[in-house]
Design an enzyme around this catalytic site. Structure first.
Site, PDB file in Angstrom:
ATOM      1  N   ALA A   1       0.847  -1.204   0.000  1.00 52.83           N
ATOM      2  CA  ALA A   1       0.000   0.000   0.000  1.00 52.83           C
ATOM      3  C   ALA A   1       0.874   1.241   0.000  1.00 52.83           C
ATOM      4  CB  ALA A   1      -0.894   0.009   1.249  1.00 52.83           C
TER       5      ALA A   1
ATOM      6  N   THR B   1       1.319   4.159   2.334  1.00 56.53           N
ATOM      7  CA  THR B   1       0.900   4.368   3.730  1.00 56.53           C
ATOM      8  C   THR B   1       1.367   5.703   4.331  1.00 56.53           C
ATOM      9  OG1 THR B   1       2.850   3.161   4.481  1.00 56.53           O
ATOM     10  CG2 THR B   1       0.808   1.887   4.232  1.00 56.53           C
TER      11      THR B   1
ATOM     12  N   THR C   1      -7.899  -0.092   6.574  1.00 57.59           N
ATOM     13  CA  THR C   1      -7.514   0.808   7.659  1.00 57.59           C
ATOM     14  C   THR C   1      -8.696   1.467   8.371  1.00 57.59           C
ATOM     15  OG1 THR C   1      -6.363   2.903   8.068  1.00 57.59           O
ATOM     16  CG2 THR C   1      -7.228   2.605   5.882  1.00 57.59           C
TER      17      THR C   1
ATOM     18  N   TYR D   1      -5.307   9.576   1.974  1.00 57.49           N
ATOM     19  CA  TYR D   1      -4.966   8.171   2.260  1.00 57.49           C
ATOM     20  C   TYR D   1      -6.233   7.361   2.535  1.00 57.49           C
ATOM     21  CZ  TYR D   1      -3.477   4.182   5.146  1.00 57.49           C
ATOM     22  OH  TYR D   1      -3.314   2.925   5.679  1.00 57.49           O
TER      23      TYR D   1
ATOM     24  N   TRP E   1      -3.144   1.463  13.633  1.00 57.53           N
ATOM     25  CA  TRP E   1      -2.043   1.812  14.540  1.00 57.53           C
ATOM     26  C   TRP E   1      -1.038   0.651  14.664  1.00 57.53           C
ATOM     27  CZ3 TRP E   1      -3.488   5.297  19.288  1.00 57.53           C
ATOM     28  CH2 TRP E   1      -4.346   6.320  18.871  1.00 57.53           C
TER      29      TRP E   1
HETATM   30  N1  LIG Z   1       0.879   0.953   9.468  1.00 54.36           N
HETATM   31  C1  LIG Z   1      -0.306   1.179  10.034  1.00 54.36           C
HETATM   32  O1  LIG Z   1      -0.380   1.777  11.129  1.00 54.36           O
HETATM   33  C2  LIG Z   1      -1.551   0.720   9.372  1.00 54.36           C
HETATM   34  C3  LIG Z   1      -2.784   1.050   9.952  1.00 54.36           C
HETATM   35  C4  LIG Z   1      -3.947   0.621   9.353  1.00 54.36           C
HETATM   36  C5  LIG Z   1      -3.908  -0.113   8.195  1.00 54.36           C
HETATM   37  N2  LIG Z   1      -2.715  -0.409   7.619  1.00 54.36           N
HETATM   38  C6  LIG Z   1      -2.738  -1.152   6.363  1.00 54.36           C
HETATM   39  O2  LIG Z   1      -1.999  -2.346   6.528  1.00 54.36           O
HETATM   40  C7  LIG Z   1      -1.350  -2.675   5.292  1.00 54.36           C
HETATM   41  C8  LIG Z   1       0.131  -2.881   5.543  1.00 54.36           C
HETATM   42  O3  LIG Z   1       0.666  -1.703   6.104  1.00 54.36           O
HETATM   43  P1  LIG Z   1       2.186  -1.625   6.577  1.00 54.36           P
HETATM   44  O4  LIG Z   1       2.236  -0.807   7.801  1.00 54.36           O
HETATM   45  O5  LIG Z   1       2.797  -2.977   6.557  1.00 54.36           O
HETATM   46  O6  LIG Z   1       2.783  -0.754   5.374  1.00 54.36           O
HETATM   47  P2  LIG Z   1       4.297  -0.367   5.061  1.00 54.36           P
HETATM   48  O7  LIG Z   1       5.182  -0.829   6.166  1.00 54.36           O
HETATM   49  O8  LIG Z   1       4.302   1.059   4.669  1.00 54.36           O
HETATM   50  O9  LIG Z   1       4.613  -1.267   3.783  1.00 54.36           O
HETATM   51  C9  LIG Z   1       4.061  -0.964   2.546  1.00 54.36           C
HETATM   52  C10 LIG Z   1       4.487  -2.035   1.585  1.00 54.36           C
HETATM   53  O10 LIG Z   1       3.962  -1.703   0.295  1.00 54.36           O
HETATM   54  C11 LIG Z   1       5.026  -1.867  -0.644  1.00 54.36           C
HETATM   55  N3  LIG Z   1       4.898  -1.036  -1.815  1.00 54.36           N
HETATM   56  C12 LIG Z   1       4.759   0.300  -1.889  1.00 54.36           C
HETATM   57  N4  LIG Z   1       4.749   0.687  -3.183  1.00 54.36           N
HETATM   58  C13 LIG Z   1       4.890  -0.434  -3.930  1.00 54.36           C
HETATM   59  C14 LIG Z   1       4.950  -0.701  -5.318  1.00 54.36           C
HETATM   60  N5  LIG Z   1       4.880   0.292  -6.237  1.00 54.36           N
HETATM   61  N6  LIG Z   1       5.087  -1.967  -5.725  1.00 54.36           N
HETATM   62  C15 LIG Z   1       5.179  -2.986  -4.843  1.00 54.36           C
HETATM   63  N7  LIG Z   1       5.129  -2.806  -3.504  1.00 54.36           N
HETATM   64  C16 LIG Z   1       4.992  -1.541  -3.078  1.00 54.36           C
HETATM   65  C17 LIG Z   1       6.265  -1.469   0.119  1.00 54.36           C
HETATM   66  O11 LIG Z   1       7.402  -1.945  -0.568  1.00 54.36           O
HETATM   67  P3  LIG Z   1       8.813  -1.174  -0.507  1.00 54.36           P
HETATM   68  O12 LIG Z   1       9.498  -1.670   0.720  1.00 54.36           O
HETATM   69  O13 LIG Z   1       9.487  -1.597  -1.763  1.00 54.36           O
HETATM   70  O14 LIG Z   1       8.523   0.297  -0.459  1.00 54.36           O
HETATM   71  C18 LIG Z   1       5.996  -2.171   1.440  1.00 54.36           C
HETATM   72  O15 LIG Z   1       6.351  -3.532   1.364  1.00 54.36           O
HETATM   73  C19 LIG Z   1      -1.683  -1.535   4.322  1.00 54.36           C
HETATM   74  O16 LIG Z   1      -2.789  -1.914   3.556  1.00 54.36           O
HETATM   75  C20 LIG Z   1      -2.078  -0.388   5.232  1.00 54.36           C
HETATM   76  O17 LIG Z   1      -2.973   0.481   4.588  1.00 54.36           O
HETATM   77  C21 LIG Z   1      -1.535  -0.020   8.193  1.00 54.36           C
END
Ligand SMILES: NC(=O)c1ccc[n+]([C@@H]2O[C@H](COP(=O)([O-])OP(=O)(O)OC[C@H]3O[C@@H](n4cnc5c(N)ncnc54)[C@H](OP(=O)(O)O)[C@@H]3O)[C@@H](O)[C@H]2O)c1
Length: 304
Positions: free
Chosen positions: A70, A72, A111, A135, A160
């Protein structure tokens, strides 16, 4: 000679996007026979390239696809709008189309930010969305596309997220503890801090249950139990760091109005998890326990 029983479905690998992210890394850690995770990096699967997505999904039989890739960066999304929509709305649409063609489930991470945050109670899966920033709007559009294009979808809304990987609030607090004497943190946004490892373990169980009779496709909230403000979360981190002999700053509580950010955030981010228990028999442990594990891991690392 004894032979090991093989299950043709669970022997297939799962295609995971976002394997280098917080949630993806936790899912990759669980990879094992019976839950084999294949997580191509973006050089192999670029989520901006919808043909690349279609080709990858069609390239071999998969057990399921888990989309934790995503955009993020909540604040940057306000200006990088197109990229946020490409990754958070367009890519899930392409994944949903491709998985529907292959007739396999799509588990899609979403999210709390799809909600406006104005409700006084925790949000239910049935509450209408109403994002307050780019977002959240792009993620809400992704949810709609997934719902429209693959009936075998499960949208897991989390919130979170904290883990020893990537960048997150706990890591920021520990870094600030090293460098600041005083830290001010907002106390009027409440949500459900959630461990990426707890989330990943739950996803593994949920996928197995989706493969049983009467699978509960749809939307489901998936967060650790309890609720906290960002200030509560910072307090928990600093208390533990202090107890471990680390220098900790003085922590003060401030309202959101004193911490302006490019993107607005929902004041109430709490997600109700009764459906998770009802449909999947799961209840994640209290956030305090999950956060303790993450802080313990981070404090044991020589450099953060
Ligand atoms: N973090 C939070 O607090 C939170 C809260 C609520 C929901 N979520 C949801 O949970 C899910 C996972 O979140 P997370 O925290 O694990 O996110 P994250 O740590 O920001 O990781 C995002 C991932 O998406 C990949 N990505 C981004 N652009 C890309 C592209 N063009 N092609 C292929 N991969 C790409 C990134 O790869 P690179 O390493 O190559 O950039 C990374 O592996 C998401 O759907 C997010 O919306 C997260």
């Amino acid at each position: 000679m004894s032979s090991v029983a093989r299950n043709p479905e669970t022997d297939l690998p799962i295609l995971l996007t976002g394997g280098t992210g917080q949630v993806g890394a936790a899912l990759r850690r669980l990879s094992c026979p019976g839950f084999e995770v294949y997580a191509p990096e973006r050089e192999t699967l670029d989520l901006r390239d919808y043909e690349n997505i279609a080709t990858m999904v069609a390239s071999r039989p998969w057990r399921a696809v888990i989309n934790s890739g995503a955009y993020t960066a909540v604040d940057r999304a306000e200006t990088e709008t197109e990229l946020a929509w490409t990754l958070n709305a367009g890519a899930p649409a392409a994944l949903a189309e491709a998985t529907a063609r292959a007739d396999i489930p799509l588990i899609h991470l979403s999210t709390d930010f799809v909600f406006p945050g104005t409700k006084s109670q925790p949000y239910l899966e049935t509450d209408p969305v109403g994002p307050v920033g780019v977002y959240g709007a792009s993620k809400a559009a992704g949810e709609m596309a997934v719902q429209a294009k693959n009936p075998k979808h499960l949208i897991l809304r989390t919130a979170w997220v904290v883990s020893p990987d990537g960048s997150n609030f706990i890591k920021t607090m520990l870094r600030l503890a090293d460098t600041r004497d005083e830290v001010a943190v907002v106390n009027d946004q409440i949500g459900c801090p959630t461990s990426a490892d707890d989330l990943a373990a739950a996803v593994r169980l949920i996928l197995a249950r989706l493969e049983g009779e009467q699978p509960a496709f749809g939307i489901c909230h998936l967060v650790n139990s309890g609720e906290a403000s960002w200030h509560d979360l910072a307090r928990a981190v600093f208390d533990q760091a202090g107890a471990a002999g680390r220098k900790v700053p003085r922590l003060t509580a401030i309202p959101t109005s004193q911490y302006p950010t490019p993107a607005r955030r929902p004041a109430n981010s709490r997600l109700d998890t009764a459906k998770l228990t009802r449909e999947f028999g799961l209840r994640l442990r209290p956030w305090q326990e999950a956060v303790r594990d993450v802080v313990t891991t981070l404090l044991a690392q020589p450099t953060r």
